[in-house]
Design an enzyme around this catalytic site. Structure first.
Site: not given
Length: 518
Positions: A183, A232, A319, A77, A59-61, A85, A118
Site C-alpha cells: 500500500d 494497511e 473485512w 481495487q 471493489m475495495n480500496d 475478492w 493498492s
C-alpha cells in the site's frame, strides 16, 4: 444436382437469416444489458444513488487518487471477473466535481509479478522520473505487486491516465523479508524537493525517500497506536490548525484489520511533526484517535494535487463481512468524499475534522425547513416525509431528554436509529433492526462515538442512501459510517425524543438526486 443446389441455397439463406437475426438480437441484448446501460443497472435493490459503486463485480480500496487536467481520478481495487475478492486490478473512474462519475476501462491488470494491490498516484510535472520522453511530465502510479512476495512497482501514463505502461525495472522496492509489505502512499516533500513514500509493513509504517520515484532509500519507521491487527493503507499530509497557514501540523493515518473501534477493520490517525525523515507524534504513544466510529469506513486515501484542499474517500465496507453483503451484480461502494481540516477542540486538543465536500450541494432538491420548535415524545414533525435518499442538517439545544435524534429508512418492521445520548455524551448509529443482516453474525449492532455539546448544543449532519448512513457530529468532529440493507419500501423518517424534551433550533431536510439517473 440443380434441385440440390437450390435446396442448399435455400438452406443457406435460412441459416444466414437466422444468423443475421441472432446478431441483431444479440446487439439489442448487449445494448440494453446492464453492463452497457448504467441507467438500467443502477436501479437494483440496495444500489447507492449518490455514492460511487462499480457497474458490476467486486471493489475495495480506493487507489491512485489524483487531480489532473481538471479531472479527479479514482482508481480502485477491482475484480473484473466476479463479485468476490480476487484477480486484483485497478478499476478507473473520473469526475469533474467529485460527485458524478464516468467509468473508464480497467487501468492496471496482473502481470508476472502478481496481482495489482493498492497504491497511489502522483503528478510528476517536472519529469523527475525520466519516464516521459516526449512530454515535460505526466502521471505515475505506485502500487504493490502481489505475487509470491509483496513488492512495490511503478507504471506511468502519457494520456491523462487512460492507458498505462509498467516500468520495465519493476519492482522498485523489493520485499525485504516482511510478509505484509504493501500500500505505497507517495507525497511530494517541497522543503527538500523529494518524494516520500509510506509503506504498511506488518505492525508499523516504513518511510522512504527518492529524488526520481525509482531509487528509494529507507528513512525511518512509525509504530505507535493500536495494534489489534495488520496495518494497511498509510497516509501523510500537512494541514493548517484552525485555518492559520502559519501554524501547521502533520497528520499520519493508518488502517488496521482487525482491531478497530467498532470491530473488524478501521482507521486511526496521529497528529505531530514531520521533518522530511521522521514523523513525531505529539500525543502519548498509546492514545488512539479513531478516524471513523462506524463499521464501514476503511482504506482511506487523499487526492494528490488538490492545492489547498485536502480531500479523502474511503471504502464503505468491513473485512469481517465484505464478501457477504447482499448486493448484486456489484459488491462494494465508496464513502462520500470528505474535506479535511484541523481544529482545536476545548478539552481535547487538536482534532481532525471531516466534512462532506461542498460539491454535494449540487444534488440537493428543494429544502424542507423547521425552526425553533420544542420537541416532545410522541410527536413526529417529519411524518409526511418518505425518502431513501436524504440529507439532514439539524441543530439542537439540549433540554431534559435523555436521548433524541432521527429514525431513518423506517418501515413496518425496520428502522435505523441515529441518536444522541445526553447522559453519556454519546453519538450513535443503531442498525440492530435496520433490515437484512442475516448474512453475517458481526453485522447487526450499535456503534457509538464520544461527542460533547458545544454551548449546550449538538449539531448533526446526516446522509442517508439506499444502503448506507454517514453521520457527522458537531460539524465533523466525530463521524459514524455504516452500511444498512432495508427494504426499498422503508422510506419513513422520524424526529424522536425520549424521557423529556429538546429544543430544535433548526432543521433542513433535502431529498438528493441520483448521480446515475438523468
Amino acid at each position: 444436382m440443380k434441385s440440390l443446389k437450390i435446396g442448399n441455397t435455400f438452406i443457406f439463406m435460412i441459416i444466414l437469416a437466422i444468423f443475421i437475426t441472432a446478431i441483431s438480437m444479440n446487439a439489442l441484448i448487449v445494448s440494453a444489458s446492464p453492463e452497457n446501460d448504467s441507467v438500467g443497472l443502477y436501479l437494483e435493490k440496495y444500489r447507492p444513488q449518490f455514492h460511487f459503486s462499480p457497474e458490476r463485480n467486486w471493489m475495495n480500496d480506493p487507489n491512485g487518487l489524483v487531480f489532473y487536467n481538471g479531472k479527479y481520478h479514482m482508481f480502485y481495487q477491482y475484480n473484473p471477473y466476479g463479485n468476490k475478492w480476487g484477480n486484483m486490478s485497478w478499476g478507473h473512474a473520473i469526475s469533474k466535481d467529485l460527485v458524478h462519475w464516468e467509468h473508464l476501462p480497467v487501468a492496471l491488470r496482473p502481470d508476472k509479478l502478481g496481482m495489482i494491490f493498492s497504491g497511489s498516484a502522483v503528478v510528476d510535472k517536472h519529469n523527475t522520473s525520466g519516464l516521459f520522453k516526449e512530454k515535460p511530465g505526466g502521471l505515475v502510479a505506485i502500487y504493490t505487486s502481489a505475487g509470491e512476495t509483496q513488492q512495490q512497482s511503478l507504471a506511468y501514463s502519457t494520456d491523462d491516465g487512460v492507458t498505462w505502461t509498467k516500468y520495465e525495472g519493476n519492482p522498485v522496492i523489493p520485499n525485504p523479508g516482511i510478509e505484509d509489505f504493501r500500500d505505497p502512499k507517495v507525497i511530494w516533500y517541497e522543503k527538500e524537493k523529494k518524494w516520500v513514500m509510506l509503506l504498511a509493513a506488518g505492525d508499523h509504517v516504513r518511510l522512504y525517500s527518492s529524488k526520481n520515484l525509482i531509487d528509494w532509500e529507507y528513512m525511518s519507521k512509525f509504530d505507535e497506536g493500536a495494534h489489534g491487527g495488520v496495518w494497511e493503507c498509510p497516509e501523510l499530509f500537512e494541514l493548517p490548525v484552525n485555518g492559520d497557514p502559519n501554524n501547521t501540523k502533520w497528520v499520519l493515518q493508518v488502517d488496521l484489520n482487525p482491531g478497530a473501534v467498532a470491530g473488524g477493520s478501521g482507521g486511526q490517525y496521529f497528529i505531530g511533526e514531520f521533518d522530511g525523515k521522521t514523523f513525531i507524534n505529539d500525543n502519548p504513544p498509546d492514545e488512539i484517535r479513531w478516524v471513523d466510529y462506524g463499521k464501514d469506513f476503511y482504506a482511506t486515501q487523499t487526492w494528490f494535487n488538490t492545492n489547498n484542499r485536502k480531500i479523502w474517500i474511503g471504502w464503505m465496507n468491513n473485512w469481517e463481512y465484505a464478501e457477504f453483503i447482499p448486493t448484486h451484480p456489484w459488491r462494494g461502494a465508496m464513502s462520500l468524499p470528505r474535506e479535511l481540516t484541523l481544529k482545536t477542540i476545548p478539552g481535547e486538543g487538536i482534532k481532525l475534522i471531516q466534512d462532506p465536500v461542498i460539491e454535494l450541494q449540487a444534488i440537493r432538491q428543494r429544502p424542507n425547513e423547521w425552526k425553533d420548535q420544542r420537541i416532545i415524545p410522541g410527536q413526529n414533525i417529519l411524518s409526511d416525509m418518505n425518502s431513501n435518499t436524504i440529507e439532514i442538517r439539524a441543530e439542537f439545544e439540549i433540554g431534559s431528554a435523555t436521548e433524541f435524534g432521527f429514525k431513518v429508512r423506517k418501515g413496518k418492521s425496520e428502522e435505523t436509529i441515529i441518536g444522541y445520548n445526553t447522559d453519556r455524551n454519546q453519538l450513535f448509529v443503531d442498525r440492530t433492526n435496520s433490515g437484512e443482516d442475516q448474512f453475517h453474525e458481526q453485522f447487526a449492532g450499535k456503534h457509538t462515538a464520544p461527542l460533547h455539546p458545544v454551548d449546550n448544543r449538538i449539531k448533526l449532519h446526516i446522509f442517508v442512501d439506499h444502503s448506507s448512513v454517514e453521520v457527522f457530529g458537531n460539524t465533523g468532529e466525530r463521524v459514524i459510517t455504516d452500511r444498512i440493507f432495508p427494504e426499498p419500501s422503508s422510506k419513513g423518517v422520524e424526529l424522536y425524543v425520549e424521557n423529556g424534551d429538546v429544543q430544535l433550533l433548526s432543521l433542513t431536510v433535502n431529498e438528493l438526486d441520483s448521480i446515475w439517473q438523468k
